[in-house]
Scaffold this active site. Structure first.
Site, PDB file in Angstrom:
ATOM      1  N   TYR A  32       5.781   7.143   4.018  1.00 55.25           N
ATOM      2  CA  TYR A  32       4.779   7.220   2.956  1.00 55.25           C
ATOM      3  C   TYR A  32       3.762   8.313   3.240  1.00 55.25           C
ATOM      4  CZ  TYR A  32       1.034   4.900   5.672  1.00 55.25           C
ATOM      5  OH  TYR A  32       0.057   4.598   6.589  1.00 55.25           O
ATOM      6  N   LYS A 145       5.104   8.767   9.834  1.00 53.43           N
ATOM      7  CA  LYS A 145       4.291   7.972   8.915  1.00 53.43           C
ATOM      8  C   LYS A 145       5.209   7.002   8.159  1.00 53.43           C
ATOM      9  CE  LYS A 145       0.265   8.499   5.903  1.00 53.43           C
ATOM     10  NZ  LYS A 145      -0.724   7.715   6.640  1.00 53.43           N
ATOM     11  N   GLU A 178      -5.795   5.691  18.841  1.00 52.12           N
ATOM     12  CA  GLU A 178      -6.377   5.956  17.512  1.00 52.12           C
ATOM     13  C   GLU A 178      -6.735   4.622  16.863  1.00 52.12           C
ATOM     14  OE1 GLU A 178      -3.523   7.479  14.629  1.00 52.12           O
ATOM     15  OE2 GLU A 178      -1.913   6.282  15.538  1.00 52.12           O
ATOM     16  N   LEU A 203      -0.594   9.010  14.952  1.00 49.19           N
ATOM     17  CA  LEU A 203      -0.226   9.726  13.735  1.00 49.19           C
ATOM     18  C   LEU A 203      -1.075  11.000  13.699  1.00 49.19           C
ATOM     19  CD1 LEU A 203       1.351   9.623  10.986  1.00 49.19           C
ATOM     20  CD2 LEU A 203      -0.867   9.058  10.015  1.00 49.19           C
TER      21      LEU A 203
END
Ligand code: PDD
Length: 286
Positions: A32, A145, A178, A203
């Protein structure tokens, strides 16, 4: 009225569906992107599309577009049909529909979904947010992702339940990777900016990349190296980055107060620079 795009058709959201044998549903076998638009202009579009192509490639999902220009046309049509000036595009491509089997189907056509969302009021983020730390429970390919986001979902929910905006993930070696929906940056006392390198453990955020570029242009030194949790007490500032919220100062990490619970100067500067970089991409004035 909300119109979305599913496999070649523009439909009302309430009338759109995919099969119960969609591999995105059964296996999270899908990728996505979330792309912002302002005054009907797509922001950082090329960077998002390049990441999308990479995600498809890494998962060996056939690209449903021989030419990604057609995707841009679909997105622009949706913005017009929904008469929305500002918001976000949610775009998902799954490996397709097929009888449940872990093996890739021999023949399957990817399912493509594009939905638009209104932008939320994020003005209050300017004051800074609280975050908590959690164990990073994700797999080894966080650079793709994918919609396989269960660990992120649980982490974000934990943050909400503890009165925080975000959970910052700590790996087994005690390094900060993250957030569950964002990248994190730290500013040291000499204004050195540090963030996790773009590798398989995070990511590689589009906002992250832009913020690094903008910081370097302003002659800040940027160190792309993981920060050990032990070093947290020595940092001067911290901030989060993502497409949906831009640059957001962090004022508390667990019980540790950051820059006296006020947004730091470097964070504020980068927040302004990021906003003006987005504005520069707006061509018309609807
Ligand atoms: N998430 N890291 C993770 C795990 C993310 O989910 C996101 C964004 C980011 C920031 O990436 P970018 O700057 O390209 O938005 C980093 C999106 C917004 C989401 O899942 O809704």
């Amino acid at each position: 009225m909300s119109i979305c795009y599913v496999n070649g058709k523009y439909l009302l959201k309430k009338d759109s569906n995919v099969s119960i044998e969609d591999r995105g549903l059964n296996f999270s076998d899908s990728v996505y992107e979330v792309i912002a638009f302002r005054k009907q202009n797509l922001l950082n579009y090329v960077k998002h599309i390049n990441r999308l192509k990479r995600s498809l490639n890494e998962l060996k999902i056939n690209s449903p577009f021989s030419n990604f220009k057609s995707l841009e046309i679909i997105i622009k049509n949706l913005i017009k049909f929904n008469a929305l000036n500002n918001g976000f595009i949610y775009l998902q491509i799954t490996r397709g529909t097929s009888i449940r089997n872990h093996l890739f189907p021999k023949f399957s056509k990817p399912n493509v979904i594009v939905i638009l969302y209104n932008s939320k009021d994020t003005d209050h983020f300017k004051k800074g947010v609280k975050v908590i730390t959690i164990d990073d429970m994700r797999w080894q390919r966080c650079d793709i992702k994918t919609t396989s986001l269960l660990a992120n979902v649980l982490g974000k929910q934990t943050a909400e339940e503890k009165g925080a905006y975000e959970s910052i993930q700590i790996n087994k070696q005690n390094y900060i990777t993250e957030g569950t929906t964002s990248n994190i940056f730290f500013v040291h006392s000499d204004n050195l900016i540090q963030t996790h390198p773009s590798n398989n453990n995070i990511l590689g955020g589009v906002t992250r990349d832009i913020v690094i570029e903008l910081a370097k242009r302003k002659k800040f030194k940027v160190l792309e190296k993981p920060l050990n949790i032990r070093s947290l007490k020595t940092i001067k500032e911290a901030f989060l980055t993502s497409t949906t919220v831009g640059v957001v100062p962090v004022i508390k990490i667990d019980n540790l107060k950051i820059s006296e619970c006020k947004p730091g100067l470097v964070s504020k500067q980068l927040m302004i620079l990021f906003k003006s970089n987005s504005k520069k991409q707006i061509k018309n004035n609807l």
